[in-house]
Design a protein around this motif. Structure first.
Motif, short mmCIF file in Angstrom:
data_model
loop_
_atom_site.label_atom_id
_atom_site.label_comp_id
_atom_site.label_asym_id
_atom_site.label_seq_id
_atom_site.Cartn_x
_atom_site.Cartn_y
_atom_site.Cartn_z
N VAL A 79 0.85 -1.18 0.00
CA VAL A 79 0.00 0.00 0.00
C VAL A 79 0.89 1.24 0.00
CG1 VAL A 79 -1.73 1.34 1.25
CG2 VAL A 79 -1.89 -1.16 1.21
N LEU A 80 0.66 2.13 -0.95
CA LEU A 80 1.47 3.33 -1.08
C LEU A 80 0.59 4.56 -0.86
CD1 LEU A 80 3.42 2.25 -4.31
CD2 LEU A 80 4.06 1.88 -1.90
N ILE A 81 0.91 5.37 0.15
CA ILE A 81 0.07 6.50 0.51
C ILE A 81 0.89 7.79 0.57
CG2 ILE A 81 -1.56 5.06 1.78
CD1 ILE A 81 -0.23 5.90 4.38
N PRO A 82 0.24 8.95 0.49
CA PRO A 82 0.95 10.23 0.48
C PRO A 82 1.76 10.50 1.75
CG PRO A 82 -1.31 10.52 -0.29
CD PRO A 82 -1.21 9.13 0.27
N GLU A 83 1.31 9.96 2.87
CA GLU A 83 1.92 10.28 4.15
C GLU A 83 3.24 9.55 4.41
OE1 GLU A 83 -2.55 10.78 4.54
OE2 GLU A 83 -1.16 9.35 3.63
N ILE A 84 3.53 8.52 3.65
CA ILE A 84 4.75 7.73 3.86
C ILE A 84 5.55 7.70 2.56
CG2 ILE A 84 5.68 5.45 4.40
CD1 ILE A 84 3.26 4.97 6.18
N GLU A 85 6.76 8.24 2.60
CA GLU A 85 7.62 8.26 1.42
C GLU A 85 8.04 6.84 1.06
OE1 GLU A 85 11.90 10.24 0.08
OE2 GLU A 85 10.79 11.07 1.78
N PHE A 86 7.84 6.48 -0.18
CA PHE A 86 8.17 5.11 -0.58
C PHE A 86 9.30 5.08 -1.61
CE2 PHE A 86 4.74 6.51 -3.38
CZ PHE A 86 5.20 6.15 -4.63
N GLY B 189 -2.94 10.64 -4.62
CA GLY B 189 -2.14 11.78 -4.20
C GLY B 189 -0.76 11.43 -3.68
N ALA B 190 -0.37 10.16 -3.84
CA ALA B 190 0.97 9.75 -3.41
C ALA B 190 2.02 10.35 -4.36
CB ALA B 190 1.08 8.23 -3.38
N ASP C 145 -1.73 9.14 10.17
CA ASP C 145 -0.56 9.25 11.04
C ASP C 145 0.39 8.09 10.73
OD1 ASP C 145 1.33 9.45 13.01
OD2 ASP C 145 -0.06 9.22 14.69
N PRO C 146 1.59 8.37 10.21
CA PRO C 146 2.53 7.30 9.87
C PRO C 146 2.90 6.42 11.05
CG PRO C 146 3.23 9.35 8.87
CD PRO C 146 2.13 9.69 9.84
N GLU C 147 2.73 6.95 12.26
CA GLU C 147 3.03 6.17 13.47
C GLU C 147 1.77 5.69 14.16
OE1 GLU C 147 6.13 5.46 14.05
OE2 GLU C 147 6.79 6.75 12.39
N GLY C 148 0.63 5.88 13.52
CA GLY C 148 -0.65 5.55 14.14
C GLY C 148 -0.98 4.07 14.14
N GLN C 149 -2.10 3.76 14.78
CA GLN C 149 -2.48 2.38 15.00
C GLN C 149 -2.85 1.65 13.71
OE1 GLN C 149 -6.11 1.37 17.39
NE2 GLN C 149 -4.62 0.49 18.80
N VAL C 150 -3.49 2.35 12.78
CA VAL C 150 -3.89 1.69 11.54
C VAL C 150 -2.66 1.32 10.70
CG1 VAL C 150 -5.30 1.84 9.46
CG2 VAL C 150 -6.07 2.97 11.55
N GLY D 193 1.93 -7.74 7.69
CA GLY D 193 2.84 -8.01 6.58
C GLY D 193 2.67 -7.15 5.34
N ILE D 194 1.91 -6.07 5.44
CA ILE D 194 1.75 -5.18 4.28
C ILE D 194 2.98 -4.28 4.16
CG2 ILE D 194 0.43 -3.24 3.34
CD1 ILE D 194 -2.07 -4.43 4.54
N CYS D 195 3.53 -4.23 2.97
CA CYS D 195 4.68 -3.37 2.70
C CYS D 195 4.18 -1.97 2.34
CB CYS D 195 5.50 -3.95 1.54
SG CYS D 195 6.77 -2.84 0.91
N LEU D 196 4.75 -0.95 2.98
CA LEU D 196 4.37 0.44 2.70
C LEU D 196 5.44 1.16 1.87
CD1 LEU D 196 2.84 1.29 6.19
CD2 LEU D 196 1.64 0.68 4.09
N GLY D 197 6.35 0.38 1.33
CA GLY D 197 7.32 0.93 0.39
C GLY D 197 8.48 1.69 1.01
N ASP D 198 8.55 1.69 2.33
CA ASP D 198 9.64 2.41 3.00
C ASP D 198 10.60 1.45 3.70
OD1 ASP D 198 7.78 1.59 4.87
OD2 ASP D 198 7.95 3.40 6.12
#
Length: 356
Positions: free
Chosen positions: A200-207, A234-235, A338-343, A351-356
């Motif tokens: 999963v690639l999102i705007p809040e986490i640089e991948f 918007g990533a 929130d990149p450090e949040g619970q979700v 095991g989901i990779c966030l690209g970082d």
């Protein structure tokens, strides 16, 4: 007492539930409801409106879209003025005031997202009695924990992932699914978790695409020959670029990152990669039961605020309770993941990779 209601901005599952809640609650209080067609444009002479009675809203909660129509291009499009405050042409405000006075409307309920609520705030500051109801599938308004339409959009993503998973497995492909959300990754993150995405690639986490490719290769080495990727529109790409598309009138909108990611992943991994953009599928169709209930609750609360003459406020949902905040608190404050949040923690833990 007579109140008005309009829907503004993009359409969204649950709009009709709000209308149903407004009309039902108003009727109980002996109030009349006037629905303005096609957003704020319905306020301009000759006003385009319809009287809404309880029998007019029977069965509409299950319908997608809005029976009143909506638009995100109008004479009410706000622009930045002094001190970065949004402004609308004074003549437009004057015509709005005259329409409401002629129809003897004591309160105007505006159902919309950040831009529409910015317009509502300007009207309120100009002396017009306004109540706001937050609406966006992006779920990115800071002053409310959830907006109706979000759950329906996530359900659309989950359904797409379920369908694409079988074809990905059959052909041993990488599937890239681009979803809406503007500058926030809520739809991508929630949809990715619920739909069993691997990346999963999102705007809040640089991948980093090399890390994404490494994740795919690692899965391949373990016998998992297909990979599901969800990317938010918007990533930003690793070089910081946002992918946009030109529209008529030389305006631009987010979109196209899914194709770009698919091309680069194919080059880096050598695997057959396909992209699918869900686009407006996420806005259409029947609202989920959660969005129907939330929309109706928002509509009822809006009427209570109008009846109590608590103008300049927006309905808000926090900790399972529907309350209100000032519209000023709500606009121009985007709620991001929130990149450090619970979700995010949940995504990483399964095991989901966030690209970082």
């Amino acid at each position: 007492m007579r109140i008005g209601i309009l829907n503004s901005g993009g359409d969204c599952p649950g709009l009709n539930a709000v209308i149903h809640g407004v009309v039902g609650a108003a009727s109980k209080l002996g109030m009349e409801v006037i629905g303005f067609r096609d957003g704020f444009e319905g306020l301009l002479p000759p006003a385009d409106y319809v009287q809404l009675d309880p029998e007019d809203t029977v069965g509409i909660m299950k319908l997608g879209g809005t029976i009143l129509g909506t638009t995100n291009k109008s004479h009410f499009a706000s622009r930045l003025g002094t001190d970065d405050l949004k402004e609308i042409a004074e003549q437009v405000v004057t015509l709005t005031r005259e329409t409401l006075r002629e129809l003897d409307i004591c309160a105007l309920i505006v159902v919309g997202g950040d831009g529409s609520l910015g317009t509502a705030l300007h009207l309120y500051n100009a002396g017009i009695p306004v109540i706001g109801v937050p609406k966006t599938i992006d779920n990115d308004l800071q002053a409310t924990a959830m907006t109706f339409g979000f759950d329906s959009a996530v359900s659309c993503v989950v359904d797409a992932l379920d369908r694409l998973h079988t074809t990905a497995v059959s052909h041993k492909r990488v599937m890239v699914v681009e979803v809406m959300g503007r500058s926030a990754g809520w739809i991508a993150l929630w949809g990715g978790i619920a739909g069993g995405a691997n990346i999963v690639l999102i705007p809040e986490i640089e991948f980093n695409l090399e890390k994404v490719a490494a994740c795919i290769k690692e899965r391949e080495s373990k016998g998992n020959h297909s990979t599901m990727i969800v990317v938010a529109e918007g990533a930003s790409l690793p070089d910081g670029d946002l992918i946009t598309k030109d529209e008529c009138g030389n305006s631009v909108r987010l979109g196209g990152i899914g194709e770009v990611i698919a091309d680069r992943i194919s080059t880096l991994t050598g695997k057959e990669t396909r992209a699918c953009t869900l686009g407006h599928l996420q806005r259409g169709g029947e609202p989920t039961s959660l969005d129907r209930i939330l929309g109706a609750r928002f509509g009822v609360k809006a009427v209570e605020l109008a009846h109590g003459k608590r103008f300049g406020r927006m309905v808000s949902y926090q900790s399972y309770y529907v309350s209100s905040v000032t519209i000023e608190e709500a606009v121009d404050k985007v709620r991001k993941v929130d990149p450090e949040g619970q979700v995010v923690h949940t995504a990483r833990a399964i095991g989901i990779c966030l690209g970082d």
